[in-house]
Motif scaffolding. Structure first.
Motif, PDB file in Angstrom:
ATOM      1  N   LEU A 158     -43.080  70.015 -31.938  1.00 37.48           N
ATOM      2  CA  LEU A 158     -44.207  69.944 -32.917  1.00 37.48           C
ATOM      3  C   LEU A 158     -44.971  68.849 -32.514  1.00 37.48           C
ATOM      4  O   LEU A 158     -44.438  67.583 -32.783  1.00 37.48           O
ATOM      5  CB  LEU A 158     -43.716  69.941 -34.425  1.00 37.48           C
ATOM      6  CG  LEU A 158     -43.149  71.261 -34.898  1.00 37.48           C
ATOM      7  CD1 LEU A 158     -42.759  71.228 -36.425  1.00 37.48           C
ATOM      8  CD2 LEU A 158     -44.323  72.389 -34.836  1.00 37.48           C
ATOM      9  N   VAL A 167     -48.047  70.376 -35.976  1.00 40.82           N
ATOM     10  CA  VAL A 167     -47.718  70.499 -37.552  1.00 40.82           C
ATOM     11  C   VAL A 167     -48.848  70.938 -38.331  1.00 40.82           C
ATOM     12  O   VAL A 167     -48.948  71.559 -39.508  1.00 40.82           O
ATOM     13  CB  VAL A 167     -47.306  69.290 -38.189  1.00 40.82           C
ATOM     14  CG1 VAL A 167     -47.028  69.085 -39.693  1.00 40.82           C
ATOM     15  CG2 VAL A 167     -45.845  68.909 -37.448  1.00 40.82           C
ATOM     16  N   VAL A 198     -51.829  72.082 -43.208  1.00 44.09           N
ATOM     17  CA  VAL A 198     -50.630  72.405 -42.273  1.00 44.09           C
ATOM     18  C   VAL A 198     -50.486  73.882 -42.018  1.00 44.09           C
ATOM     19  O   VAL A 198     -50.906  74.787 -42.598  1.00 44.09           O
ATOM     20  CB  VAL A 198     -49.355  71.786 -42.935  1.00 44.09           C
ATOM     21  CG1 VAL A 198     -49.420  70.379 -43.270  1.00 44.09           C
ATOM     22  CG2 VAL A 198     -49.081  72.683 -44.335  1.00 44.09           C
ATOM     23  N   ILE A 240     -44.983  76.327 -40.571  1.00 48.07           N
ATOM     24  CA  ILE A 240     -43.936  76.169 -39.866  1.00 48.07           C
ATOM     25  C   ILE A 240     -42.626  76.979 -40.669  1.00 48.07           C
ATOM     26  O   ILE A 240     -41.859  77.471 -39.712  1.00 48.07           O
ATOM     27  CB  ILE A 240     -43.378  74.412 -39.920  1.00 48.07           C
ATOM     28  CG1 ILE A 240     -44.717  73.523 -39.428  1.00 48.07           C
ATOM     29  CG2 ILE A 240     -42.459  74.239 -38.921  1.00 48.07           C
ATOM     30  CD1 ILE A 240     -45.252  74.029 -38.085  1.00 48.07           C
ATOM     31  N   LEU A 279     -39.806  66.558 -32.900  1.00 46.19           N
ATOM     32  CA  LEU A 279     -41.258  66.158 -33.675  1.00 46.19           C
ATOM     33  C   LEU A 279     -41.747  64.979 -32.666  1.00 46.19           C
ATOM     34  O   LEU A 279     -41.373  63.834 -32.624  1.00 46.19           O
ATOM     35  CB  LEU A 279     -40.915  65.504 -35.110  1.00 46.19           C
ATOM     36  CG  LEU A 279     -40.500  66.624 -35.717  1.00 46.19           C
ATOM     37  CD1 LEU A 279     -39.581  65.978 -36.986  1.00 46.19           C
ATOM     38  CD2 LEU A 279     -41.563  67.317 -36.307  1.00 46.19           C
ATOM     39  N   SER A 324     -46.479  63.390 -36.409  1.00 44.77           N
ATOM     40  CA  SER A 324     -45.902  64.815 -36.403  1.00 44.77           C
ATOM     41  C   SER A 324     -44.652  64.607 -37.458  1.00 44.77           C
ATOM     42  O   SER A 324     -44.289  65.408 -38.330  1.00 44.77           O
ATOM     43  CB  SER A 324     -45.479  65.046 -35.152  1.00 44.77           C
ATOM     44  OG  SER A 324     -44.840  66.591 -35.233  1.00 44.77           O
ATOM     45  N   PHE A 333     -44.656  66.490 -41.110  1.00 41.27           N
ATOM     46  CA  PHE A 333     -43.495  67.643 -41.223  1.00 41.27           C
ATOM     47  C   PHE A 333     -42.632  67.218 -42.427  1.00 41.27           C
ATOM     48  O   PHE A 333     -42.592  68.065 -43.195  1.00 41.27           O
ATOM     49  CB  PHE A 333     -42.833  67.615 -39.950  1.00 41.27           C
ATOM     50  CG  PHE A 333     -41.842  68.650 -40.163  1.00 41.27           C
ATOM     51  CD1 PHE A 333     -41.934  69.961 -39.779  1.00 41.27           C
ATOM     52  CD2 PHE A 333     -40.226  68.393 -40.347  1.00 41.27           C
ATOM     53  CE1 PHE A 333     -40.838  71.204 -39.874  1.00 41.27           C
ATOM     54  CE2 PHE A 333     -39.091  69.204 -40.562  1.00 41.27           C
ATOM     55  CZ  PHE A 333     -39.492  70.636 -40.268  1.00 41.27           C
ATOM     56  N   ALA A 382     -36.072  73.892 -42.786  1.00 40.10           N
ATOM     57  CA  ALA A 382     -35.887  72.758 -42.160  1.00 40.10           C
ATOM     58  C   ALA A 382     -34.772  72.338 -42.289  1.00 40.10           C
ATOM     59  O   ALA A 382     -33.990  71.801 -41.441  1.00 40.10           O
ATOM     60  CB  ALA A 382     -36.605  71.494 -42.940  1.00 40.10           C
ATOM     61  N   CYS A 422     -33.649  67.997 -36.772  1.00 42.64           N
ATOM     62  CA  CYS A 422     -35.254  67.467 -36.903  1.00 42.64           C
ATOM     63  C   CYS A 422     -34.946  66.274 -35.943  1.00 42.64           C
ATOM     64  O   CYS A 422     -34.274  65.152 -36.435  1.00 42.64           O
ATOM     65  CB  CYS A 422     -35.730  67.345 -37.874  1.00 42.64           C
ATOM     66  SG  CYS A 422     -36.037  68.851 -38.793  1.00 42.64           S
TER      67      CYS A 422
END
Length: 174
Positions: free
Chosen positions: A20, A75, A94, A97, A112, A117, A121, A131, A136
């Motif tokens: 992203l 994003v 946004v 996602i 990311l 980003s 996010f 998420a 992440c």
């Protein structure tokens, strides 16, 4: 200020890592290509993870990404911005996602690409169920702008190697 819009996601059922970005810069928007600035390190990093030179053709690069389980999106769906710098972004809207993660359950990590980003996010989606089910990874931007710790391709390639375990033997859920 100019209103700019991101591209459609590049993703398929094989994707296990979603990269992203924040919003494509002017050279990318002009070329209508993800990471279309020839000075951006993204494609050199992605191919470098596999020890290969970058293909000259954009469509071949997209196919390479998908063949190696990498999806791409941003994003932000739209924003106002002069130039290409993330610091100039205003009026953010946004992308969905969480919806993308629901549609593609084989994605198990989000890379990311840069601070903007990551922060965007986390602010909008960090507390979501979608998420929570993926890893992440906050990674240094592949932007050509050097920082204290990211001066060149080797620096970025070393940092981006953290995505390699998520590219290996993905478990497909149908």
């Amino acid at each position: 200020m100019t209103t700019v819009h991101s591209f459609e996601p590049v993703v398929d059922e094989r994707s296990s890592v979603l990269v992203l970005g924040s919003m494509p810069g002017v050279p990318s928007l002009t070329a209508s290509e993800y990471y279309g600035n020839p000075r951006n390190y993204f494609w050199r990093v992605l191919y470098g993870l596999h020890g290969l030179p970058v293909d000259d053709e954009y469509e071949a690069r997209l196919a390479f990404a998908l063949d190696h389980h990498v999806a791409m999106w941003d994003v932000l769906k739209s924003c106002t911005r002069e130039g290409s710098l993330d610091a100039n972004i205003r009026d953010e809207v946004v992308n969905d996602i969480p919806g993308l993660l629901r549609r593609y359950p084989n994605i198990r990590a989000i890379a990311l690409n840069g601070t903007k980003s990551h922060d965007t996010f986390k602010r909008h989606f960090g507390a979501t169920e979608e998420a929570a089910r993926v890893v992440c990874l906050k990674l240094p931007s592949t932007s050509p702008v050097p920082t204290k710790t990211m001066r060149n391709l080797d620096d970025r390639l070393a940092a981006w190697r953290v995505i390699e375990p998520y590219l290996q033997n993905p478990v497909y859920r149908i």
